[in-house]
Design a protein around this motif. Structure first.
Motif, PDB file in Angstrom:
ATOM      1  N   SER A 116      35.833 -30.402   4.894  1.00 43.52           N
ATOM      2  CA  SER A 116      36.189 -28.986   5.080  1.00 43.52           C
ATOM      3  C   SER A 116      37.353 -28.850   6.062  1.00 43.52           C
ATOM      4  O   SER A 116      38.228 -27.996   5.875  1.00 43.52           O
ATOM      5  CB  SER A 116      34.977 -28.183   5.560  1.00 43.52           C
ATOM      6  N   VAL A 208      26.386 -26.442   1.601  1.00 41.62           N
ATOM      7  CA  VAL A 208      26.839 -25.176   1.005  1.00 41.62           C
ATOM      8  C   VAL A 208      27.951 -24.541   1.841  1.00 41.62           C
ATOM      9  O   VAL A 208      28.965 -24.080   1.298  1.00 41.62           O
ATOM     10  CB  VAL A 208      25.660 -24.200   0.835  1.00 41.62           C
ATOM     11  N   VAL A 209      27.779 -24.514   3.173  1.00 41.64           N
ATOM     12  CA  VAL A 209      28.783 -23.880   4.041  1.00 41.64           C
ATOM     13  C   VAL A 209      30.132 -24.598   3.971  1.00 41.64           C
ATOM     14  O   VAL A 209      31.162 -23.966   3.704  1.00 41.64           O
ATOM     15  CB  VAL A 209      28.270 -23.780   5.498  1.00 41.64           C
ATOM     16  N   LEU A 211      31.280 -26.597   1.629  1.00 39.60           N
ATOM     17  CA  LEU A 211      31.809 -26.488   0.265  1.00 39.60           C
ATOM     18  C   LEU A 211      32.409 -25.107   0.032  1.00 39.60           C
ATOM     19  O   LEU A 211      33.468 -24.982  -0.608  1.00 39.60           O
ATOM     20  CB  LEU A 211      30.699 -26.767  -0.742  1.00 39.60           C
ATOM     21  N   SER A 212      31.776 -24.067   0.562  1.00 43.60           N
ATOM     22  CA  SER A 212      32.307 -22.699   0.430  1.00 43.60           C
ATOM     23  C   SER A 212      33.654 -22.582   1.140  1.00 43.60           C
ATOM     24  O   SER A 212      34.596 -21.992   0.610  1.00 43.60           O
ATOM     25  CB  SER A 212      31.312 -21.691   1.015  1.00 43.60           C
ATOM     26  N   LEU A 213      33.753 -23.168   2.341  1.00 45.05           N
ATOM     27  CA  LEU A 213      35.009 -23.134   3.097  1.00 45.05           C
ATOM     28  C   LEU A 213      36.112 -23.889   2.357  1.00 45.05           C
ATOM     29  O   LEU A 213      37.276 -23.471   2.360  1.00 45.05           O
ATOM     30  CB  LEU A 213      34.806 -23.736   4.485  1.00 45.05           C
ATOM     31  N   PHE A 215      36.359 -24.288  -0.948  1.00 46.87           N
ATOM     32  CA  PHE A 215      36.789 -23.476  -2.091  1.00 46.87           C
ATOM     33  C   PHE A 215      37.642 -22.286  -1.645  1.00 46.87           C
ATOM     34  O   PHE A 215      38.607 -21.922  -2.331  1.00 46.87           O
ATOM     35  CB  PHE A 215      35.580 -22.995  -2.892  1.00 46.87           C
ATOM     36  N   VAL A 216      37.315 -21.697  -0.503  1.00 54.34           N
ATOM     37  CA  VAL A 216      38.136 -20.599   0.029  1.00 54.34           C
ATOM     38  C   VAL A 216      39.540 -21.111   0.359  1.00 54.34           C
ATOM     39  O   VAL A 216      40.548 -20.478   0.015  1.00 54.34           O
ATOM     40  CB  VAL A 216      37.475 -19.973   1.281  1.00 54.34           C
TER      41      VAL A 216
END
Length: 310
Positions: A116, A208-209, A211-213, A215-216
């Motif tokens: 990330s 999850v956190v 991976l979300s960052l 993708f953002v």
């Protein structure tokens, strides 16, 4: 006998694929080749990042940490796996299992955070090029890497302590090829609901956190790339981003399928195959995708080779 009850405990038996000896023989050669290639690739990245001044940049600082982490991860699990696949002795000592669990879990957490951080670095390079060196200054880069290592191994220390103190009631056969939290929970002879709930919460934080960052970050990068007027430039940028996202998807996808489901629902053969991916395939892909195709790395290799031949 159970270590948790204060009695003597000799160790664990790693079953691996012992019910399929022909598969173990084939896997031995495949794993050995992948381990060798991964070792050479990641060692090359670390060497070049240290020796060549042109690679003393934030991106290669993060990549050298990723390569070092991948070297440690494969070395933590692969030699024991090869030893077990080759011979009839499939045991691992209690201390060896604790060390393997602690190191592998810690390194997995480090990689989640580090990937990330690397996505944010690419976002800053692509979307804020004029302010890149101001944003990603050396002190911040060092702080981000130290945070990744401390977070990963801090969590691992807690998880290892919680897992290895569970009563086993004499059970010592692990249906896996290395010591891992979900497999240890399944071996326990007590209600592990609290451990499973705690592991799920931690997995959301580490999987999850980040991976979300990621993708953002890549969403912003994609938006910036679409503004490039050159079709060739867009194709090159999308090719690079696509390769990065492929590695990220494989790594996070395999871990999510392992850690975000209750141990009682595991299909061991499937999960053993998944574990091979994130302990072997991802460490091999990282140097290939992120660096060895780059012009900077190829130039650094030529400069190093030129020095050795002079």
């Amino acid at each position: 006998m159970d270590r948790a009850n204060g009695s003597l405990f000799s160790g664990f038996i790693l079953l691996g694929f012992s019910n399929r000896p022909q598969l173990e023989t084939a896997l031995f050669m495949v794993i050995l080749v992948i381990y060798f290639l991964s070792f050479v690739g990641n060692s090359t990245i670390i060497l070049l990042s240290v020796v060549d001044p042109h690679l003393h940049t934030p991106m290669y600082f993060f990549l050298s940490n990723l390569s070092f982490m991948d070297l440690c991860l494969t070395t933590c699990t692969v030699p024991q796996t090869l030893f077990n696949f080759k011979g009839k002795d499939k045991t691992i000592t209690y201390g060896g299992c604790v060390a393997q669990l602690f190191i592998a879990l810690g390194l997995g957490g480090v990689e989640c955070v580090l990937l990330s951080v690397m996505a944010y670095d690419r976002y800053a390079a692509v979307c804020r090029p004029l302010h890149y060196m101001v944003i990603m200054h050396p002190q911040l880069c060092l702080q981000l890497v130290v945070t990744a290592w401390l977070t990963g191994f801090g969590n691992s220390m807690i998880q290892t302590a919680l897992t290895m103190t569970l009563p086993l009631c004499g059970r010592n056969q692990l249906d896996h090829f290395f010591c891992e939290v979900p497999v240890m929970l399944k071996l326990a002879c007590t209600n592990t609901f609290i451990n499973e709930a705690e592991l799920f919460a931690v997995s959301v934080f580490f999987l999850v956190v980040p991976l979300s960052l990621i993708f953002v970050s890549y969403g912003h990068i994609t938006h910036a790339v679409l503004k490039i007027k050159s079709a060739q430039g867009r194709r090159k940028a999308f090719g690079t981003c696509g390769s990065h996202l492929l590695v990220v998807t494989i790594f996070f996808g395999t871990l999510i399928s392992m850690y975000l489901q209750p141990p009682s629902s595991y299909s061991q053969d499937v999960n053993k195959s998944i574990a091979l991916f994130y302990t072997l395939v991802t460490p091999l892909l990282n140097p290939l995708i992120y660096t060895l195709r780059n012009k900077e790395v190829k130039s650094a290799l030529r400069r190093i080779m030129g020095r050795t031949t002079d």
